[in-house]
Design an enzyme around this catalytic site. Sequence first.
Site, PDB file in Angstrom:
ATOM      1  N   SER A 160      48.085 -17.645  28.583  1.00 18.64           N
ATOM      2  CA  SER A 160      47.403 -18.611  28.368  1.00 18.64           C
ATOM      3  C   SER A 160      46.890 -18.956  27.078  1.00 18.64           C
ATOM      4  O   SER A 160      47.926 -19.285  26.257  1.00 18.64           O
ATOM      5  CB  SER A 160      46.049 -18.535  29.283  1.00 18.64           C
ATOM      6  N   ASP A 170      50.320 -23.055  38.903  1.00 17.25           N
ATOM      7  CA  ASP A 170      49.047 -22.870  37.983  1.00 17.25           C
ATOM      8  C   ASP A 170      48.296 -23.981  38.042  1.00 17.25           C
ATOM      9  O   ASP A 170      48.679 -25.383  37.716  1.00 17.25           O
ATOM     10  CB  ASP A 170      49.796 -22.850  36.589  1.00 17.25           C
ATOM     11  N   HIS A 191      47.741 -18.833  37.871  1.00 18.36           N
ATOM     12  CA  HIS A 191      47.351 -18.524  36.471  1.00 18.36           C
ATOM     13  C   HIS A 191      47.007 -17.011  36.472  1.00 18.36           C
ATOM     14  O   HIS A 191      45.950 -16.529  36.281  1.00 18.36           O
ATOM     15  CB  HIS A 191      46.035 -19.516  36.144  1.00 18.36           C
TER      16      HIS A 191
END
Length: 258
Positions: free
Chosen positions: A129, A200, A233
């Site tokens: 991320s 995601d 995610h």
Amino acid sequence: MNNGSSSYASGPRTTTRRSLEYGRTYVVRPKGRHQATIVWLHGLGDNGASGSRLLETLPLPNIKWICPTAPTRPVAAFGGFPCTAWFDVGELPEDGPGDVEGMDVSAAHVANLLSTEPADVKLGIGGFSMGSAIALYSASCYAYGRYGNSNLYPVNLSAVIGLSGWLPCARTLKYRVESSPDAARRAASLPLLVCHGRGDDVVLYKHGERSAEVLRSSGFRNLTFKTYNGLGHYTVPEEMDDVCRWLTERLGLDRSRS
């Protein structure tokens, strides 16, 4: 290594820079011959411990993993609420300048962690991320030979990995890489692995896909882009298996523990 369920949104960008203190750094030492050292960077609001717990389970006995913890700072995406973050971020995609000062400071911190490693050890950066964003930003600094503030980039990278992230400062990358033959050569030779889940909902898949496209078009020809249907995610064993295979091949690692 999940950095939360809230998507990045716009907010008041903090402009005051103060001295920031990094949290604890976790180290996973190699169980075999030390062939590579990789700094692994966590996502927004997380810490180095989460990455170290995952990385120590991987069948990569020849890698030393360094997992720092980002400073706590106000983050525009959370309305200025402070949390651990490598730089300030607002709404994605951030093609413009963004928090270049914050990214430079974090990229320099990572390079400093790598600078004391043995000369015969290959060096790499990876992240999830926001950590992926710093890893990819570091790749661009390595290729260009300088940080965004024009200070020299000091280490030689052999591998960069970005999971569920994005490329900051995408608009300026092509110009920076094409600025010199040396920059183009470094970009073409640096192995990059970019992975993103199609499900995601925090850093949308389109941002990861576009990041890979911009990197390729800017001269990073040694780039592998892997996608995962239904992946949100977070990471899954299939993805980490791909990371292990890619690192073993690109870094020429053996699996011996001797």
